[in-house]
Motif scaffolding. Structure first.
Motif, PDB file in Angstrom:
ATOM      1  N   TYR A   1       0.861  -1.553   0.541  1.00 58.31           N
ATOM      2  CA  TYR A   1       0.077   0.322   0.036  1.00 58.31           C
ATOM      3  C   TYR A   1       0.918   1.497   0.280  1.00 58.31           C
ATOM      4  N   ILE A   2       2.470   1.083   0.098  1.00 64.53           N
ATOM      5  CA  ILE A   2       2.740   2.495   0.922  1.00 64.53           C
ATOM      6  C   ILE A   2       3.972   2.072  -0.067  1.00 64.53           C
ATOM      7  N   ASN A   3       4.832   3.370  -0.450  1.00 61.49           N
ATOM      8  CA  ASN A   3       6.550   2.263  -1.411  1.00 61.49           C
ATOM      9  C   ASN A   3       7.637   3.325  -2.374  1.00 61.49           C
ATOM     10  N   HIS A   4       8.014   3.725  -1.871  1.00 63.69           N
ATOM     11  CA  HIS A   4       8.571   4.617  -2.659  1.00 63.69           C
ATOM     12  C   HIS A   4       8.930   6.713  -2.090  1.00 63.69           C
ATOM     13  N   LEU A   5       8.817   6.245  -1.088  1.00 62.49           N
ATOM     14  CA  LEU A   5       8.351   7.263   0.013  1.00 62.49           C
ATOM     15  C   LEU A   5       9.875   7.763  -0.350  1.00 62.49           C
ATOM     16  N   PRO A   6       9.134   9.139   0.087  1.00 60.45           N
ATOM     17  CA  PRO A   6      10.455  10.313  -0.475  1.00 60.45           C
ATOM     18  C   PRO A   6      11.840   9.861   1.265  1.00 60.45           C
ATOM     19  N   MET A   7      13.023  10.338   0.243  1.00 60.74           N
ATOM     20  CA  MET A   7      14.484   9.715   0.966  1.00 60.74           C
ATOM     21  C   MET A   7      14.670   8.245   1.025  1.00 60.74           C
ATOM     22  N   GLY A   8      14.382   7.430   0.320  1.00 60.15           N
ATOM     23  CA  GLY A   8      14.483   6.503   0.227  1.00 60.15           C
ATOM     24  C   GLY A   8      14.185   5.489   1.399  1.00 60.15           C
ATOM     25  N   ARG A   9      12.883   6.022   1.933  1.00 59.04           N
ATOM     26  CA  ARG A   9      12.794   4.734   3.512  1.00 59.04           C
ATOM     27  C   ARG A   9      12.341   3.968   3.194  1.00 59.04           C
ATOM     28  N   ASP A  10      12.936   2.755   3.779  1.00 58.10           N
ATOM     29  CA  ASP A  10      11.946   1.166   3.439  1.00 58.10           C
ATOM     30  C   ASP A  10      10.483   0.856   3.963  1.00 58.10           C
ATOM     31  N   THR A  11       9.928   0.835   3.088  1.00 59.43           N
ATOM     32  CA  THR A  11       8.671   0.202   3.951  1.00 59.43           C
ATOM     33  C   THR A  11       8.241  -1.431   3.553  1.00 59.43           C
ATOM     34  N   ALA A  12       9.053  -2.012   3.358  1.00 60.19           N
ATOM     35  CA  ALA A  12       9.078  -3.655   3.535  1.00 60.19           C
ATOM     36  C   ALA A  12       9.238  -3.806   4.872  1.00 60.19           C
ATOM     37  N   ASP A  13      10.511  -3.150   5.529  1.00 66.38           N
ATOM     38  CA  ASP A  13      10.269  -3.235   7.555  1.00 66.38           C
ATOM     39  C   ASP A  13      10.272  -1.611   8.119  1.00 66.38           C
ATOM     40  N   PHE A  14       8.873  -1.184   7.733  1.00 66.36           N
ATOM     41  CA  PHE A  14       8.620   0.469   8.228  1.00 66.36           C
ATOM     42  C   PHE A  14       8.575   0.021   9.370  1.00 66.36           C
ATOM     43  N   SER A  15       8.857   1.077  10.520  1.00 67.61           N
ATOM     44  CA  SER A  15       8.306   1.483  11.499  1.00 67.61           C
ATOM     45  C   SER A  15       8.607   3.215  11.741  1.00 67.61           C
ATOM     46  N   THR A  16       7.496   3.482  12.743  1.00 67.09           N
ATOM     47  CA  THR A  16       6.902   4.481  13.266  1.00 67.09           C
ATOM     48  C   THR A  16       6.927   5.015  13.990  1.00 67.09           C
ATOM     49  N   GLN A  17       6.859   5.961  15.247  1.00 69.93           N
ATOM     50  CA  GLN A  17       5.182   6.342  16.357  1.00 69.93           C
ATOM     51  C   GLN A  17       4.860   7.549  16.369  1.00 69.93           C
ATOM     52  N   ASP A  18       4.629   8.128  14.839  1.00 72.52           N
ATOM     53  CA  ASP A  18       3.314   8.870  14.009  1.00 72.52           C
ATOM     54  C   ASP A  18       3.411   8.498  13.242  1.00 72.52           C
ATOM     55  N   ALA A  19       2.257   7.234  12.599  1.00 73.31           N
ATOM     56  CA  ALA A  19       2.131   7.152  11.503  1.00 73.31           C
ATOM     57  C   ALA A  19       0.395   8.527  10.951  1.00 73.31           C
ATOM     58  N   SER A  20       0.614   8.318   9.561  1.00 74.67           N
ATOM     59  CA  SER A  20      -0.734   9.625   9.587  1.00 74.67           C
ATOM     60  C   SER A  20      -1.316   8.774   9.163  1.00 74.67           C
ATOM     61  N   GLY A  21      -2.880   8.978   8.691  1.00 76.02           N
ATOM     62  CA  GLY A  21      -3.644   7.974   8.354  1.00 76.02           C
ATOM     63  C   GLY A  21      -4.084   7.286   7.821  1.00 76.02           C
ATOM     64  N   SER A  22      -3.322   6.897   6.316  1.00 75.35           N
ATOM     65  CA  SER A  22      -3.026   6.055   5.850  1.00 75.35           C
ATOM     66  C   SER A  22      -2.105   5.249   5.696  1.00 75.35           C
ATOM     67  N   THR A  23      -1.434   5.616   6.448  1.00 72.60           N
ATOM     68  CA  THR A  23      -0.218   4.698   6.962  1.00 72.60           C
ATOM     69  C   THR A  23      -0.522   3.855   7.800  1.00 72.60           C
ATOM     70  N   SER A  24      -1.080   4.384   8.820  1.00 75.29           N
ATOM     71  CA  SER A  24      -1.860   3.793  10.082  1.00 75.29           C
ATOM     72  C   SER A  24      -3.036   2.651   9.246  1.00 75.29           C
ATOM     73  N   GLN A  25      -3.443   2.832   8.875  1.00 76.07           N
ATOM     74  CA  GLN A  25      -5.269   2.168   8.316  1.00 76.07           C
ATOM     75  C   GLN A  25      -4.377   0.831   7.091  1.00 76.07           C
ATOM     76  N   ALA A  26      -3.384   1.194   6.562  1.00 76.15           N
ATOM     77  CA  ALA A  26      -2.778   0.026   6.049  1.00 76.15           C
ATOM     78  C   ALA A  26      -1.763  -0.913   6.949  1.00 76.15           C
ATOM     79  N   ALA A  27      -1.476   0.299   8.136  1.00 73.93           N
ATOM     80  CA  ALA A  27      -0.488  -1.015   9.164  1.00 73.93           C
ATOM     81  C   ALA A  27      -1.704  -1.647   9.393  1.00 73.93           C
ATOM     82  N   TRP A  28      -2.764  -1.433   9.751  1.00 70.17           N
ATOM     83  CA  TRP A  28      -3.821  -2.348  10.456  1.00 70.17           C
ATOM     84  C   TRP A  28      -4.280  -3.309   9.487  1.00 70.17           C
ATOM     85  N   VAL A  29      -4.421  -3.156   8.482  1.00 72.01           N
ATOM     86  CA  VAL A  29      -4.785  -4.498   7.290  1.00 72.01           C
ATOM     87  C   VAL A  29      -3.996  -5.526   7.263  1.00 72.01           C
ATOM     88  N   GLN A  30      -2.290  -4.936   7.398  1.00 79.60           N
ATOM     89  CA  GLN A  30      -1.029  -5.946   7.386  1.00 79.60           C
ATOM     90  C   GLN A  30      -1.196  -6.619   8.537  1.00 79.60           C
TER      91      GLN A  30
END
Length: 551
Positions: A295-324
């Motif tokens: 659901y999330i790919n080729h983020l700016p700054m080349g951040r890896d989404t195949a092994d993604f971590s954050t303490q402050d997810a956006s709305g779309s990222t949080s919903q994608a995470a919940w699906v997974q």
């Protein structure tokens, strides 16, 4: 009892902490009272007590020969009866679960008898003990409540039987879902609307639901017989319609139907796939080492989404995470309401695609993955959608809510698809990626507990205190009671005893829940309820100090 009386008489006007002296086990003749914990001051959580009434004087031995669902309902009925009998004494309380029937520890059936677990606020004047008042409460009033709640001639046996049969019927309906390839069943005559936004009681004089003939199915029950209702097939189902016509009300009834409901609730003959998970956007939540590349790919700054971590997810990222996370935890159905979803996670229309090139958009919306979830992973989706017809292309069934009544508009939706072909570009030019397994560091829970003085509690169903961390779970709309959350904390406590990494955290937690007497490994508290494995993992994923890692 004489020993308890003697101890209490000596405590009059002493400091409140002297109540510690009455902890212990006392014989009341026809039942045993256990005082497990006494509160250190009048403003602390109430004291914990248990009463064990042998089967022989109760006249309720026959309950042990009934089905597991029947016994579950009987335990719930006895707890509600005890609460009703004890209403005259505000100091005595037993844990309740509202309109639902959960596998709760307030009442247990054991070889020894019927065990009641409850709390009592021990009487005080300021911080001085009122021993005479306590003596009257514990040795006069409390035994009456215990005996009445555990004696067949004191209970409304007709109501008990009806209560248990309704729950047994719901269990029978739920067992037939897989046989008929259904995600959910909503019986004719169901009352979906609630009395108000802050009440779970049924709305008086509400319109009852009637299934359209094209979606109608008849299921059988052991007590009520054949029941007609709306069968919602597995696959992709849309709930559409104008505002205020009952779309979200239907979804809410379905998401709550993973639980049993009491007679008279209006939803007692609605049942849902128990592995259905309601997901939504959740700004600011944490994400631990998840593969979000579907659901999330080729983020700016080349951040890896195949092994993604954050303490402050956006709305779309949080919903994608919940699906997974849901799929990782064993979910077989996703329940989604567009009102609580991130728009850019749900859809990207033709005009936005024309303006913002795919190479500049990291998000692949759900509309372009939902059919793959169905076809490749057998994950069904039930989606409330009032603002976009782009989902018509992938929907198997479309239900329109009009004046709180469902109408099957699947054929009309397919005609619209043919008449108005979708010009947007379907964006998943890649196959659905394999879900990467994660390991969990069980021993990391121990340090969180010890740093927080080993406190585990849930004062409501929105926050779990686990050691030094408070976990915000207000987005988990299917959590029914603080009792489930409280139990999750104690399950984690057991998990923390394993110092190493678990390569299968879902399986590890499943083993703690699989026994019918799961509560034997928890403290003897009366405010625990067995949670779903899905919810245990959902809460664990929201603890900011959880230690996951990709395998």
């Amino acid at each position: 009892m004489d020993q308890l009386t003697s101890r209490l008489k000596k405590l009059e006007k002493q400091n409140y902490r002297a109540y510690q002296q009455i902890k212990g086990e006392y014989d009341f003749g026809d039942f045993t009272l256990l005082i497990d914990y006494t509160q250190p001051d009048p403003y602390a959580p109430a004291s914990r007590m248990r009463a064990i009434r042998p089967w022989s004087p109760s006249g309720l031995q026959w309950l042990r020969e009934q089905s597991a669902e029947y016994q579950l309902a009987a335990r719930d009925f006895i707890a509600r009866s005890f609460a009703r009998f004890a209403m005259q004494e505000n100091a005595v309380e037993i844990s309740m679960t509202g309109q639902t029937v959960l596998d709760n520890t307030a009442v247990l059936f054991t070889d020894e008898g019927i065990e009641l677990r409850f709390r009592m606020n021990l009487p005080a004047d300021g911080r001085s003990i009122l021993a005479k008042r306590a003596l009257n409460l514990i040795t006069f009033h409390l035994p009456k409540f215990i005996r009445r709640a555990t004696m067949s001639r004191e209970l409304d046996m007709e109501a008990l039987t009806h209560h248990c049969e309704v729950i047994e019927d719901q269990a029978a309906l739920r067992k037939q879902l897989a046989e008929h390839n259904l995600l959910a069943f909503v019986a004719d005559g169901s009352v979906l609307p609630r009395a108000s936004g802050n009440s779970d009681l049924p709305m008086q004089d509400a319109v009852t639901l009637t299934a359209p003939d094209s979606l109608a199915i008849e299921l059988t029950t052991p007590h009520r017989g054949t029941i007609r209702g709306m069968g919602i097939k597995r696959g992709i189902t849309l709930i559409v319609g104008g505002g205020f016509h009952g779309k979200s009300t239907l979804l809410t009834a379905i998401e709550r139907a993973v639980y049993f409901h009491i007679p008279g609730d209006g939803r007692e003959y609605i049942v849902t796939d128990p592995q259905a998970m309601k997901i939504r956007a959740e700004d600011g939540r944490c994400v631990h080492h998840l593969n979000l590349s579907n659901y999330i790919n080729h983020l700016p700054m080349g951040r890896d989404t195949a092994d993604f971590s954050t303490q402050d997810a956006s709305g779309s990222t949080s919903q994608a995470a919940w699906v997974q996370e849901s799929i990782e935890s064993g979910a077989t159905s996703l329940l989604i309401d567009e009102d609580t979803s991130a728009t850019n996670f749900m859809i990207r229309d033709q005009r936005m695609q024309a303006l913002v090139a795919k190479d500049d958009e990291p998000i692949t919306p759900l509309v372009d993955r939902v059919a793959q979830l169905r076809d490749e992973l057998a994950i069904s989706s039930l989606i409330v959608m009032g603002g976009s017809g782009d989902y018509f292309d992938v929907a198997d069934t479309v239900i329109q809510m009009h004046d709180y009544q469902p109408i099957d508009v699947t054929a009309q939706a397919k005609d619209i698809v043919a008449q108005y072909p979708n010009a947007r570009d379907s964006e998943p030019h890649t196959a659905l990626q394999t879900f990467s397994p994660r390991s969990f560091h069980c021993g990391g829970l121990q340090s969180i507990l010890s740093d927080g003085k080993f406190r585990v509690n849930a004062t409501d169903k929105h926050t779990l205190r686990f050691g030094k961390e408070k976990v915000d779970v207000s987005a988990l709309e299917q959590l029914e009671s603080a009792n489930e959350l409280h139990c999750i904390g104690w399950l984690w406590t057991q998990l923390s005893q394993q110092p190493n990494w678990s390569n299968d955290p879902v399986g590890t937690i499943a083993k703690l829940l699989q026994n019918d007497q799961w509560y034997n490994t928890t403290p003897p508290h009366g405010d625990l309820a067995k949670p779903r494995l899905l919810d245990v993992m959902a809460v664990l994923n929201r603890m900011r100090q959880s230690q996951f890692k990709a395998q």
